[in-house]
Structures are given as structure tokens and as C-alpha cells.
Design a protein around this motif. Structure first.
Motif, PDB file in Angstrom:
ATOM      1  N   ILE A   1      -1.369  -2.424   3.599  1.00  0.00           N
ATOM      2  CA  ILE A   1      -0.710  -2.635   2.306  1.00  0.00           C
ATOM      3  C   ILE A   1      -1.621  -3.465   1.403  1.00  0.00           C
ATOM      4  O   ILE A   1      -2.541  -4.132   1.891  1.00  0.00           O
ATOM      5  N   SER A   2      -1.388  -3.407   0.110  1.00  0.00           N
ATOM      6  CA  SER A   2      -2.238  -4.169  -0.816  1.00  0.00           C
ATOM      7  C   SER A   2      -1.476  -4.505  -2.101  1.00  0.00           C
ATOM      8  O   SER A   2      -0.482  -3.856  -2.441  1.00  0.00           O
TER       9      SER A   2
ATOM     10  N   THR B   1      -7.614  -1.770  -7.369  1.00  0.00           N
ATOM     11  CA  THR B   1      -7.424  -0.841  -8.489  1.00  0.00           C
ATOM     12  C   THR B   1      -5.956  -0.427  -8.625  1.00  0.00           C
ATOM     13  O   THR B   1      -5.572   0.112  -9.652  1.00  0.00           O
ATOM     14  N   HIS B   2      -5.173  -0.645  -7.580  1.00  0.00           N
ATOM     15  CA  HIS B   2      -3.764  -0.222  -7.543  1.00  0.00           C
ATOM     16  C   HIS B   2      -3.632   1.309  -7.610  1.00  0.00           C
ATOM     17  O   HIS B   2      -2.606   1.821  -8.042  1.00  0.00           O
ATOM     18  N   GLN B   3      -4.671   2.018  -7.211  1.00  0.00           N
ATOM     19  CA  GLN B   3      -4.618   3.488  -7.221  1.00  0.00           C
ATOM     20  C   GLN B   3      -5.043   4.026  -5.860  1.00  0.00           C
ATOM     21  O   GLN B   3      -6.081   3.610  -5.330  1.00  0.00           O
ATOM     22  N   LYS B   4      -4.254   4.951  -5.337  1.00  0.00           N
ATOM     23  CA  LYS B   4      -4.609   5.573  -4.059  1.00  0.00           C
ATOM     24  C   LYS B   4      -5.956   6.275  -4.187  1.00  0.00           C
ATOM     25  O   LYS B   4      -6.241   6.874  -5.226  1.00  0.00           O
TER      26      LYS B   4
ATOM     27  N   GLY C   1      -3.249   2.176  -2.539  1.00  0.00           N
ATOM     28  CA  GLY C   1      -2.436   1.966  -3.738  1.00  0.00           C
ATOM     29  C   GLY C   1      -1.777   0.594  -3.656  1.00  0.00           C
ATOM     30  O   GLY C   1      -2.098  -0.204  -2.770  1.00  0.00           O
ATOM     31  N   SER C   2      -0.851   0.327  -4.547  1.00  0.00           N
ATOM     32  CA  SER C   2      -0.267  -1.018  -4.638  1.00  0.00           C
ATOM     33  C   SER C   2       1.199  -1.031  -4.233  1.00  0.00           C
ATOM     34  O   SER C   2       1.947  -0.095  -4.528  1.00  0.00           O
TER      35      SER C   2
ATOM     36  N   PRO D   1       6.223   5.618 -10.382  1.00  0.00           N
ATOM     37  CA  PRO D   1       6.859   4.329 -10.085  1.00  0.00           C
ATOM     38  C   PRO D   1       7.190   4.219  -8.595  1.00  0.00           C
ATOM     39  O   PRO D   1       7.513   5.219  -7.954  1.00  0.00           O
ATOM     40  N   GLY D   2       7.130   3.011  -8.050  1.00  0.00           N
ATOM     41  CA  GLY D   2       7.434   2.797  -6.637  1.00  0.00           C
ATOM     42  C   GLY D   2       6.280   2.114  -5.937  1.00  0.00           C
ATOM     43  O   GLY D   2       5.257   1.812  -6.557  1.00  0.00           O
ATOM     44  N   ALA D   3       6.479   1.836  -4.636  1.00  0.00           N
ATOM     45  CA  ALA D   3       5.458   1.147  -3.841  1.00  0.00           C
ATOM     46  C   ALA D   3       4.670   2.158  -3.000  1.00  0.00           C
ATOM     47  O   ALA D   3       5.220   3.183  -2.608  1.00  0.00           O
ATOM     48  N   SER D   4       3.407   1.852  -2.754  1.00  0.00           N
ATOM     49  CA  SER D   4       2.579   2.732  -1.917  1.00  0.00           C
ATOM     50  C   SER D   4       1.923   1.928  -0.801  1.00  0.00           C
ATOM     51  O   SER D   4       1.579   0.762  -0.997  1.00  0.00           O
ATOM     52  N   TYR D   5       1.766   2.558   0.346  1.00  0.00           N
ATOM     53  CA  TYR D   5       0.952   1.958   1.416  1.00  0.00           C
ATOM     54  C   TYR D   5       0.486   3.065   2.358  1.00  0.00           C
ATOM     55  O   TYR D   5       0.811   4.249   2.136  1.00  0.00           O
TER      56      TYR D   5
END
Ligand code: ZN
Length: 246
Positions: free
Chosen positions: A6-7, A154-157, A189-190, A199-203
Motif C-alpha cells: 500500500i502507499s 505519483t498516486h498512479q498505478k 496507486g494511492s 475515485p477510491g483506494a488502490s493497493y
């Protein structure tokens, strides 16, 4: 081993809670966080407490450093600066101490490298094949036995692969099996502030024996976070962008 990577939590409690709930069902051995636990959103203390409680292994990001006054805030945009000053004022001493003792990068289980921005500089962004190429050559020289690097910032996958002299960006699908040759740079991603347009969380779930990568996307209660941003007096742009994922 199964890892959750996660990040960029950025003190967004609703996003972190939803992500950790999903991770619980994934039966992972370890949770690795690539930094920026705080900065931007209004729950830095609760997020640090939750990180401690869940036993995740974290490194520091540029927003963590700035909130601890380990780096100047002049390089941040005015909205980020405002949020960082707010965060520095509200973070409890014991939570500052926890953040302060985190390393700025890690080699995990002799298997992969975890960095915030890039392998050569925690504050550098990898947005393109040129940045990936520089990272791969740094990895070959400094981590000759490591073929995978997870990065955030970067908050991007993203998923870049490389053989001797070419780099390819292959971020299209949801699941990948990494080959046994070549090098890989992967961004989950973030959690707290998506900039993927969704919108939403990524990991990521990373299975080291299978060399499997799964990008996961988790919806959460964005409206509650937005209400808290307003109540805390943080810049409203930080609330609005959550609805658009940028
Ligand atoms: Zn960040």
C-alpha cells in the motif's frame, strides 16, 4: 509469501480502514507501506495508530518528512503546504516519533525493494519510461540480486518491465505474472488520494512464489472524509478531488 503493498495513505482514515478491511480477507503475511502516511487529510493520529496496530512495515515519504520538519516545505504546492502545517501542528509527539524512526527505503526479505519516489531519490517521481530506465540502471548497479521494486509518490498505478536496454509500460490489466528474467517497477496507486481518474483506494497483492501481482481497487465512504476536511478547515480542493480521483 503474500504481501499487501500500500502507499500514500495521507491521513485519510476512511480509505485506510476500507483498505485494511479488504486486506484482512486476503490472508497476507505482511503489509508494506511505501510512505506518505500523513499529509493532506484530517486524521494523521488515527492513521498512524492504525498503522502501528496493524503491524504494517512502512518507510517515510516526502509528506511524512515535511510534517516532521526533516525537509523544507517550499517545494510543495500552496495547498499541500497548508495541509502540512496543519498536520505538523496536530500530530501527537508519539506519532511523530513513530514516523521519524521509519527508514526511507527497504529491501524486504531479500526479495524486493520498497521506495517512496524512486530507487535513486525518495523525492523523485517516476512518471515515464525515462524515469523507469534510470531506475532500472540504478537497480542493476546497486541491487544486483533484486528484480522487483515497488514505488509510490505519483498516486498512479503503474507497471514497467525491462530487459537489457528497453523499457515497456504494461499497466492495462488487473492481474500479472512477472517473468523470471528482467526487472520490474510497480506502483500500487494511492490509498488516500487516487490520481488514476477513478475515485477510491488502490493497493496491490503480491505473491512472491507465483510472482503474481493483483491490482485491487476499494470503494470507501468519500463523503465522510470530505465532511472532515471541511470541519478541520483544510483546503476544500483536497475534498473535491476525491470525488474525481485526480
Ligand atoms: Zn503522496
Amino acid at each position: 509469501m503474500r504481501y499487501a503493498i500500500i502507499s500514500d495513505i495521507h491521513a485519510n482514515l476512511e480509505a485506510l480502514e476500507a483498505t485494511l478491511k479488504d486486506i484482512k480477507n486476503q490472508h497476507v503475511d505482511k503489509i508494506i507501506c511505501l510512505g506518505d502516511v500523513v499529509g493532506y487529510y484530517p486524521n494523521p493520529n488515527k492513521c498512524v495508530s492504525l498503522c502501528k496496530k496493524s503491524g504494517l512495515i512502512s518507510i517515510r515519504g516526502n509528506h511524512d518528512d515535511a510534517a516532521l520538519e526533516l525537509c523544507p516545505i517550499d517545494n510543495f504546492n500552496p495547498i499541500a503546504q497548508e495541509a502540512l502545517l496543519w498536520t505538523a501542528e496536530h500530530l501527537k509527539k508519539e506519532n511523530k516519533e513513530w514516523l521519524q524512526q521509519l527508514p526511507d527505503h527497504l529491501v524486504v526479505d531479500d526479495d524486493f525493494l520498497a521506495v517512496h519516489g524512486s530507487p535513486w531519490d525518495p523525492y523523485a517521481y517516476i512518471f515515464s519510461s525515462a524515469g523507469a530506465l534510470r531506475s532500472f540502471s540504478y537497480m542493476r548497479t546497486n541491487y544486483p540480486n533484486i528484480s522487483i521494486c515497488f514505488f509510490g509518490h505519483t498516486h498512479q498505478k503503474a507497471l514497467y518491465t525491462s530487459d537489457e536496454n528497453s523499457v515497456e509500460e504494461v499497466t492495462r490489466g488487473r492481474e500479472y505474472i512477472l517473468g523470471n528474467s528482467g526487472l520490474f517497477l510497480i506502483n500500487p496507486g494511492s490509498v488516500g488520494q487516487s490520481r488514476d481518474g477513478i475515485p477510491g483506494a488502490s493497493y496491490i497483492i503480491y505473491h512472491s512464489e507465483k510472482r503474481g501481482i493483483e491490482f485491487r481497487h476499494i470503494p470507501y465512504d468519500i463523503e465522510t472524509t470530505q465532511r472532515k476536511v471541511r470541519a478541520a478547515g483544510l483546503p476544500m480542493m483536497l475534498a473535491e478531488r476525491l470525488s474525481h480521483g485526480y
